[in-house]
Design a protein around this motif. Sequence first.
Motif, short mmCIF file in Angstrom:
data_model
loop_
_atom_site.label_atom_id
_atom_site.label_comp_id
_atom_site.label_asym_id
_atom_site.label_seq_id
_atom_site.Cartn_x
_atom_site.Cartn_y
_atom_site.Cartn_z
N TYR A 148 0.68 -1.72 0.28
CA TYR A 148 -0.25 -0.47 0.02
C TYR A 148 0.70 1.19 -0.07
O TYR A 148 0.40 2.27 -0.57
N LEU A 176 -5.44 -8.70 3.95
CA LEU A 176 -6.52 -8.95 3.35
C LEU A 176 -7.65 -9.33 3.69
O LEU A 176 -9.16 -8.72 3.71
N ASP B 12 -9.18 -6.45 -4.62
CA ASP B 12 -8.25 -5.59 -3.50
C ASP B 12 -7.51 -6.03 -3.96
O ASP B 12 -6.84 -4.65 -4.00
N LEU B 16 -5.34 -2.47 -4.82
CA LEU B 16 -4.47 -1.83 -4.12
C LEU B 16 -3.04 -1.98 -6.27
O LEU B 16 -1.70 -1.14 -5.82
N LEU B 48 -10.00 0.40 0.93
CA LEU B 48 -8.38 -0.23 1.18
C LEU B 48 -7.61 1.44 1.08
O LEU B 48 -7.03 2.32 1.70
N LEU B 51 -6.91 2.62 4.49
CA LEU B 51 -5.91 2.07 5.13
C LEU B 51 -4.70 3.36 5.06
O LEU B 51 -3.96 3.84 5.75
#
Lengths: 185, 267
Positions: A148, A176, B12, B16, B48, B51
């Motif tokens: 990330y 995840l 996901d 990402l 996400l 994050l």
Amino acid sequence: MPNAPHHTDRHPADFELIRRVANGDEAALTALYDRYAGVVYSVAHRVLKDEGAAEEVLQDVFYQLWCNASRYDAARGTMAGWLLVSARNRAIDLLRRRKPADTNSMEEPVPLAFNLESSVARTQLISRVKSALGILTPAQRQVLELTYFAGMTHGEIAEKTGEPLGTVKTRLRAALHTLRQVLAP
Amino acid sequence: MNEHPQPEEVFDEYALGSLEGEDKQAFESHLRDCKTCARRLEEARARLALLSLAAPPITPPLRVREGLLAQVRAQSSGKVPKPAISRQPRRTLWLVPLLAAAAGALAITAVVLIRLNHRLSRQLAALEQKQAAMLAAQQEQQLQADKARRVLNVLTSPETVKVSLLPADAHPAPQGKAFYNSDKGLVFYAANLPPPPSGYTYQLWLVPLRGVPISAGVFRTDREGDGKVVLPPLPRGVPAKAFAVTIEPAGGRPQPTGKKVLIGAVS
């Protein structure tokens, strides 16, 4: 929507502000900036580890917002979601010396399931995300963060950590999976 | 249409940006036709995005806000076009590709201009910073120059009293000053010279770059030991290497024979 704040003239909702930005209202832009510059800058700084580059991303993200506000579809996504994704993606692009990708475009909605319009709500969600990451094993967390915040591929992570590619993939998927459980709205 | 990608991770990982190769292509081609999966991808992207909030919180410097406003105002005042893309109504079919190409070119131009403007405004900020630094340096220089001018005023003002201080008990040392211009002539002053022995005189010499010394004349000293030679007859255009004063028999000599009492090289 959880934590939906009470909107007043002094604290207009994001969608109201973005509508005004689309009409060229500078004050609305600065209101959005004051609301979200902190989180945008923090993620850019986390990715780039450089103040100047993070400042560039911060200014760029809000300038894009100014230029493209009229294309923003409040029914499909949230302002805060777009800002969080944009900040991360632009910072990664800069880090990896890529041209800004199309994925930053205003047309890709990010329907954040949380409201971040008040600083209390932001603080609460930040601590929720941090405790979610706290549940992960250190190895899972490392793989997730390299993906990330450094934009690394599985192969690059395997090379960096010395772990087999399969292990990297397994860890990322486990991380995840956990996030899907604990960050559900 | 392909099968729905079953594993939730695919959404996901695509969000990402870590899905690669065939997996990515297969997912994208499925996504184009499947609204359900497009919705699931949006959800994954939103999840996400959270994050980003795990980054350690840092407060951005105020200058970014100012920079943004300057950039926005520059754009609003028409210096840079706003890259909004409005949808044109269709006119004739053959016009569509033409308009699309033109719009594309315009959009690219706009994007280029925006980027350029962005870069320029950053450069402007850097230049302004540099200018401020230069201004500070300039002010410092101004102060220095003012001081130098005041010093010069004292040194050159006709009202200025010049006092040389020497050790109280020392006999002042003999000295001489020659002002020489090979075209315009020579002016020479000497000070603190003791009187020459009886039957002798001081003689001034021009030592040329090449050749033997040329006499610039004999001179006497007064009670204070001061003497001078002003515009003596000399050949024109002779570059000087040095000047010297010797003690010579009265009337002087064509070439120096006596003791050198003063000598100075042309620097």
